[in-house]
Structure formats: C-alpha cells, structure tokens
Design a protein around this motif. Structure first.
Motif, PDB file in Angstrom:
ATOM      1  N   ALA A   1       0.847  -1.193   0.000  1.00 26.92           N
ATOM      2  CA  ALA A   1       0.000   0.000   0.000  1.00 26.92           C
ATOM      3  C   ALA A   1       0.882   1.243   0.000  1.00 26.92           C
ATOM      4  CB  ALA A   1      -0.901   0.004   1.234  1.00 26.92           C
ATOM      5  N   PRO A   2       0.377   2.377  -0.498  1.00 30.57           N
ATOM      6  CA  PRO A   2       1.166   3.611  -0.429  1.00 30.57           C
ATOM      7  C   PRO A   2       1.561   3.934   1.006  1.00 30.57           C
ATOM      8  CG  PRO A   2      -0.687   3.891  -1.925  1.00 30.57           C
ATOM      9  CD  PRO A   2      -0.894   2.566  -1.256  1.00 30.57           C
ATOM     10  N   ASP A   3       2.830   4.205   1.214  1.00 30.22           N
ATOM     11  CA  ASP A   3       3.341   4.563   2.544  1.00 30.22           C
ATOM     12  C   ASP A   3       3.262   6.081   2.663  1.00 30.22           C
ATOM     13  OD1 ASP A   3       4.628   4.934   4.908  1.00 30.22           O
ATOM     14  OD2 ASP A   3       6.449   3.834   4.371  1.00 30.22           O
ATOM     15  N   LEU A   4       2.110   6.573   3.067  1.00 30.61           N
ATOM     16  CA  LEU A   4       1.854   8.004   3.066  1.00 30.61           C
ATOM     17  C   LEU A   4       2.694   8.740   4.097  1.00 30.61           C
ATOM     18  CD1 LEU A   4      -2.033   7.905   2.649  1.00 30.61           C
ATOM     19  CD2 LEU A   4      -0.259   8.029   0.868  1.00 30.61           C
ATOM     20  N   ALA A   5       3.103   8.053   5.143  1.00 31.75           N
ATOM     21  CA  ALA A   5       3.907   8.686   6.190  1.00 31.75           C
ATOM     22  C   ALA A   5       5.360   8.906   5.767  1.00 31.75           C
ATOM     23  CB  ALA A   5       3.861   7.836   7.460  1.00 31.75           C
ATOM     24  N   ALA A   6       5.761   8.352   4.632  1.00 35.81           N
ATOM     25  CA  ALA A   6       7.162   8.441   4.218  1.00 35.81           C
ATOM     26  C   ALA A   6       7.492   9.727   3.483  1.00 35.81           C
ATOM     27  CB  ALA A   6       7.507   7.248   3.325  1.00 35.81           C
TER      28      ALA A   6
ATOM     29  N   ALA B   1      -6.874   5.557  -9.189  1.00 36.88           N
ATOM     30  CA  ALA B   1      -7.083   6.997  -9.070  1.00 36.88           C
ATOM     31  C   ALA B   1      -7.164   7.413  -7.609  1.00 36.88           C
ATOM     32  CB  ALA B   1      -8.346   7.399  -9.823  1.00 36.88           C
ATOM     33  N   ALA B   2      -7.858   6.636  -6.787  1.00 34.96           N
ATOM     34  CA  ALA B   2      -7.988   6.975  -5.372  1.00 34.96           C
ATOM     35  C   ALA B   2      -6.633   6.939  -4.675  1.00 34.96           C
ATOM     36  CB  ALA B   2      -8.953   6.013  -4.688  1.00 34.96           C
ATOM     37  N   GLU B   3      -5.800   5.946  -4.995  1.00 34.99           N
ATOM     38  CA  GLU B   3      -4.469   5.878  -4.402  1.00 34.99           C
ATOM     39  C   GLU B   3      -3.622   7.074  -4.833  1.00 34.99           C
ATOM     40  OE1 GLU B   3      -3.437   1.175  -3.855  1.00 34.99           O
ATOM     41  OE2 GLU B   3      -3.508   1.965  -5.899  1.00 34.99           O
ATOM     42  N   ARG B   4      -3.725   7.451  -6.092  1.00 35.53           N
ATOM     43  CA  ARG B   4      -2.959   8.605  -6.573  1.00 35.53           C
ATOM     44  C   ARG B   4      -3.340   9.862  -5.803  1.00 35.53           C
ATOM     45  NH1 ARG B   4      -1.784   8.681 -13.044  1.00 35.53           N
ATOM     46  NH2 ARG B   4      -1.909   6.468 -13.495  1.00 35.53           N
ATOM     47  N   VAL B   5      -4.616  10.071  -5.611  1.00 37.26           N
ATOM     48  CA  VAL B   5      -5.058  11.270  -4.897  1.00 37.26           C
ATOM     49  C   VAL B   5      -4.551  11.242  -3.455  1.00 37.26           C
ATOM     50  CG1 VAL B   5      -7.058  12.556  -4.063  1.00 37.26           C
ATOM     51  CG2 VAL B   5      -7.038  11.651  -6.399  1.00 37.26           C
ATOM     52  N   ASP B   6      -4.585  10.079  -2.815  1.00 32.16           N
ATOM     53  CA  ASP B   6      -4.059   9.969  -1.459  1.00 32.16           C
ATOM     54  C   ASP B   6      -2.571  10.324  -1.420  1.00 32.16           C
ATOM     55  OD1 ASP B   6      -6.494   9.226  -0.382  1.00 32.16           O
ATOM     56  OD2 ASP B   6      -6.050   7.072  -0.393  1.00 32.16           O
ATOM     57  N   ILE B   7      -1.836   9.878  -2.414  1.00 34.46           N
ATOM     58  CA  ILE B   7      -0.404  10.191  -2.486  1.00 34.46           C
ATOM     59  C   ILE B   7      -0.200  11.684  -2.711  1.00 34.46           C
ATOM     60  CG2 ILE B   7       1.665   9.873  -3.909  1.00 34.46           C
ATOM     61  CD1 ILE B   7       0.652   6.928  -4.296  1.00 34.46           C
ATOM     62  N   PHE B   8      -0.994  12.282  -3.599  1.00 34.08           N
ATOM     63  CA  PHE B   8      -0.892  13.727  -3.821  1.00 34.08           C
ATOM     64  C   PHE B   8      -1.138  14.484  -2.518  1.00 34.08           C
ATOM     65  CE2 PHE B   8      -2.540  13.156  -8.459  1.00 34.08           C
ATOM     66  CZ  PHE B   8      -1.317  12.657  -8.845  1.00 34.08           C
ATOM     67  N   LYS B   9      -2.152  14.072  -1.767  1.00 36.92           N
ATOM     68  CA  LYS B   9      -2.481  14.748  -0.508  1.00 36.92           C
ATOM     69  C   LYS B   9      -1.325  14.645   0.482  1.00 36.92           C
ATOM     70  CE  LYS B   9      -7.527  14.149  -0.707  1.00 36.92           C
ATOM     71  NZ  LYS B   9      -8.690  13.428  -0.123  1.00 36.92           N
ATOM     72  N   ALA B  10      -0.757  13.455   0.605  1.00 37.50           N
ATOM     73  CA  ALA B  10       0.335  13.262   1.560  1.00 37.50           C
ATOM     74  C   ALA B  10       1.555  14.091   1.177  1.00 37.50           C
ATOM     75  CB  ALA B  10       0.701  11.780   1.638  1.00 37.50           C
ATOM     76  N   ALA B  11       1.884  14.125  -0.104  1.00 42.56           N
ATOM     77  CA  ALA B  11       3.040  14.902  -0.551  1.00 42.56           C
ATOM     78  C   ALA B  11       2.796  16.397  -0.400  1.00 42.56           C
ATOM     79  CB  ALA B  11       3.362  14.560  -2.005  1.00 42.56           C
ATOM     80  N   ALA B  12       1.587  16.843  -0.718  1.00 46.23           N
ATOM     81  CA  ALA B  12       1.276  18.268  -0.576  1.00 46.23           C
ATOM     82  C   ALA B  12       1.412  18.716   0.867  1.00 46.23           C
ATOM     83  CB  ALA B  12      -0.135  18.549  -1.092  1.00 46.23           C
ATOM     84  N   ALA B  13       1.004  17.871   1.797  1.00 46.34           N
ATOM     85  CA  ALA B  13       1.107  18.212   3.215  1.00 46.34           C
ATOM     86  C   ALA B  13       2.552  18.190   3.703  1.00 46.34           C
ATOM     87  CB  ALA B  13       0.274  17.235   4.047  1.00 46.34           C
ATOM     88  N   ALA B  14       3.421  17.475   2.977  1.00 45.43           N
ATOM     89  CA  ALA B  14       4.797  17.282   3.425  1.00 45.43           C
ATOM     90  C   ALA B  14       5.804  18.130   2.659  1.00 45.43           C
ATOM     91  CB  ALA B  14       5.179  15.809   3.267  1.00 45.43           C
TER      92      ALA B  14
ATOM     93  N   GLU C   1     -10.866  10.574 -16.278  1.00 49.00           N
ATOM     94  CA  GLU C   1     -10.027  10.282 -15.124  1.00 49.00           C
ATOM     95  C   GLU C   1      -8.803  11.196 -15.090  1.00 49.00           C
ATOM     96  OE1 GLU C   1      -9.155   6.253 -12.948  1.00 49.00           O
ATOM     97  OE2 GLU C   1      -7.859   6.387 -14.705  1.00 49.00           O
ATOM     98  N   THR C   2      -8.223  11.472 -16.250  1.00 47.64           N
ATOM     99  CA  THR C   2      -7.089  12.383 -16.308  1.00 47.64           C
ATOM    100  C   THR C   2      -7.498  13.776 -15.840  1.00 47.64           C
ATOM    101  OG1 THR C   2      -6.101  11.127 -18.136  1.00 47.64           O
ATOM    102  CG2 THR C   2      -5.343  13.385 -17.819  1.00 47.64           C
ATOM    103  N   ILE C   3      -8.647  14.247 -16.280  1.00 50.84           N
ATOM    104  CA  ILE C   3      -9.136  15.554 -15.845  1.00 50.84           C
ATOM    105  C   ILE C   3      -9.334  15.570 -14.338  1.00 50.84           C
ATOM    106  CG2 ILE C   3     -11.172  17.068 -15.919  1.00 50.84           C
ATOM    107  CD1 ILE C   3     -11.394  16.328 -18.924  1.00 50.84           C
ATOM    108  N   ALA C   4      -9.941  14.525 -13.793  1.00 47.26           N
ATOM    109  CA  ALA C   4     -10.193  14.475 -12.347  1.00 47.26           C
ATOM    110  C   ALA C   4      -8.884  14.452 -11.559  1.00 47.26           C
ATOM    111  CB  ALA C   4     -11.042  13.255 -12.010  1.00 47.26           C
ATOM    112  N   LEU C   5      -7.896  13.712 -12.022  1.00 48.26           N
ATOM    113  CA  LEU C   5      -6.610  13.671 -11.333  1.00 48.26           C
ATOM    114  C   LEU C   5      -5.914  15.026 -11.398  1.00 48.26           C
ATOM    115  CD1 LEU C   5      -5.346  10.161 -12.468  1.00 48.26           C
ATOM    116  CD2 LEU C   5      -5.899  10.832 -10.129  1.00 48.26           C
TER     117      LEU C   5
END
Length: 303
Positions: free
Chosen positions: A26-31, A61-74, A92-96
């Motif tokens: 799974a994406p390691d969002l804390a990293a 797509a959902a995993e990508r958005v979660d990764i974007f959120k984690a990186a933006a916060a970090a 999907e490209t537009i939404a991402l």
C-alpha cells in the motif's frame, strides 16, 4: 542554438520520485516528509510524483489522490510538486489534474492516451485541449510527457506548437524522455517560451546547451547534488565537467540494472538509510545479490 529558458517558472532540477510502499504494497503516506526533505536538501527544485519511476500507472485513481495529498502536506518550503496524471481515460485524467491543482501542485505531467496508438494529431489535440480547458487553472501548467518507447504514442512538435499557441499561459512544454539530444534540441528550438525538461541525466549539460530548461530524472533520487551543480554551473558559466562525468557513470550503472524503481529503492535503502520500499507487480524487487552488485558499483563513484 536556442537560449535555455531558465527563467521559466518550471525551469530547474526535478526528481522523478520513487513511490514509497508499505511491506503490504500500500502507499506509505507517512514516508513523504522524509523523502521530499531528502530531495530538497540535496538540491532538487521539486519532484514529479507518479511518473514512470514512481510506477504511476500501477496505482488506482484513489491511491494517486491519497499520495498527492500526503506529498502536498509534506512539501518543503519553496519546493515544487509535479503530478503524473495521464491515463487513457479523458475523464479520469481531468479528475486527477483537478485534484493535484486543488492541492497546490504547480504542474501536471500528462501522458497521451497511450492505449490508442493510432490516434491522429487532431485527435490528440482535441484530447489535450479538453484536459487543459477543464482542469488547468490560471497560474498552473500542463507539461506533455513524451516517452514513446513506453507509451507507444509520440507527441510531435507540431502538436505541441498548436497547444502552446492555443493555451500559452497553461501549456508549459514537455518532459522529453527519449534520451536523444537531437529530440530535445528540436523541441527547444520549436517551442520558444516553453520549458523542455530532459529525462536522461547524460543530457544534463548538452541539453542545457541545446536550449532545455532543466531535467526530470530517475537518477535524481540519488544524484540531485550533481544535477543541481551542473544547472548552477550553466547559469554562472563555471566548470561542471566533473559533475557531468559522475552523472554519466551513475546513469550507466543504473541503466545496467533495471528496473529503475527497484534499483533506486534498493540504493536509497543501502546508501541513504531509507526504508526498503517494495515495488508493485509486475515489477520485481531486487534480490540481495542484485543489491550487493549495485552497491559495489556505486562505491566507485563519489558519494
């Protein structure tokens, strides 16, 4: 010969970042805080998330958005974030894209709809136009992602010239991952005012000389410092041949032991004490013998 567009808002050195994963895959969002901080401290102007090196197409797509959120916060201060968002699906490209821009990303790097390999230039222009019109806000940018050996769909200069003419404040140029100097030079000459970012470290010096605005590379996960030194040396007209020679040797070492995501994750662990993040199938993690051989090759290079 074109003048490098080093004043473009996207000019600079970007790490084509690996994507941290947990042992379960799974994406390691804390990293992200540690990883982005590592890149920034070593000289990167920013990072591209979920490109080829980041195994982008292996994530939902959902995993990508979660990764974007984690990186933006970090993200470190004054550190730019680029999002790899291209999929064969227009919606999907537009939404991402919308998700990335809403989180403050400076730009997206957008593959063509890679499953449709016989798309016409007019069809690709329509596709990119819809992406730009429906997702790229003012003050933000879209870069094309030219990697035909992988995507199977090239981005001809004439297409990019049309996009720049139609959307001069939102279409920024491209990442050229052909590894071919003639290709980068042709884009730089044909797209004045745009940012052409090379995707191979061996082209850092020659690409800038040919008019490129910088680089987005996989090796920047390990060698940001040398890339930044070449970039700064070009700005200030100082000698950088030693740094370029190191980049050439390090790139050759990486290219000799594919796949790049597995190589980089293993070397970030052994050389820089990052967690040993796995890759996603169909890629395979390095076995100990591969890691030992890769580490031994790096011992011959400057730290």
């Amino acid at each position: 010969m074109p003048t490098p567009n080093l004043t473009h808002p996207l000019s600079g050195i970007y790490t084509a970042s690996v994507t941290p994963l947990t042992a379960a895959g799974a994406p390691d969002l804390a990293a992200w805080p540690a990883l982005l901080g590592f890149f920034a401290q070593r000289g990167a102007h920013g990072a591209l998330l979920l490109g080829t090196t980041g195994e982008g197409t292996s994530f939902s797509a959902a995993e990508r958005v979660d990764i974007f959120k984690a990186a933006a916060a970090a993200r470190p201060e004054e550190f730019r974030l680029l999002a790899g968002t291209g999929t064969p699906s227009l919606s999907e490209t537009i939404a991402l894209n919308q998700a990335a821009y809403d989180l403050g990303f400076e730009a997206t790097v957008v593959l063509p709809p890679y499953f449709v390999r016989n798309a016409s230039e007019d069809g690709l222009f329509d596709w990119y136009s819809k992406v730009i019109e429906e997702s790229v806000p003012g003050g933000r940018w879209l870069l094309g992602y030219h990697i035909p050996a992988v995507s199977g769909v090239p981005l001809p200069l004439s297409l990019l010239q049309r996009l720049h003419a139609a959307y001069p404040t939102r279409f920024a140029g491209l990442k050229d991952s052909t590894g071919d100097l003639a290709s980068a030079a042709a884009y730089a000459e044909g797209l004045p005012g745009c940012a052409v970012l090379v995707g191979n470290d061996k082209l850092m010096t020659s690409g800038l000389q040919a008019g490129a605005a910088g680089a987005i590379t996989a090796l920047a996960n390990l060698r940001c410092a040398e890339l930044r030194a070449v970039y700064e040396g070009f700005l200030w007209n100082t000698e950088t041949s030693t740094h370029q020679a190191t980049l050439d040797a390090a790139r050759a070492a990486m290219d000799a032991m594919p796949p790049a995501p597995a190589y980089l994750k293993a070397m970030l662990h052994t050389q820089h004490r990052m967690p040993l993040w796995p890759v996603r199938s169909p890629l395979r993690d390095f076995v100990p013998e591969q890691t030992t051989a890769a580490s031994a090759a790096l011992q011959l290079l400057p730290a």
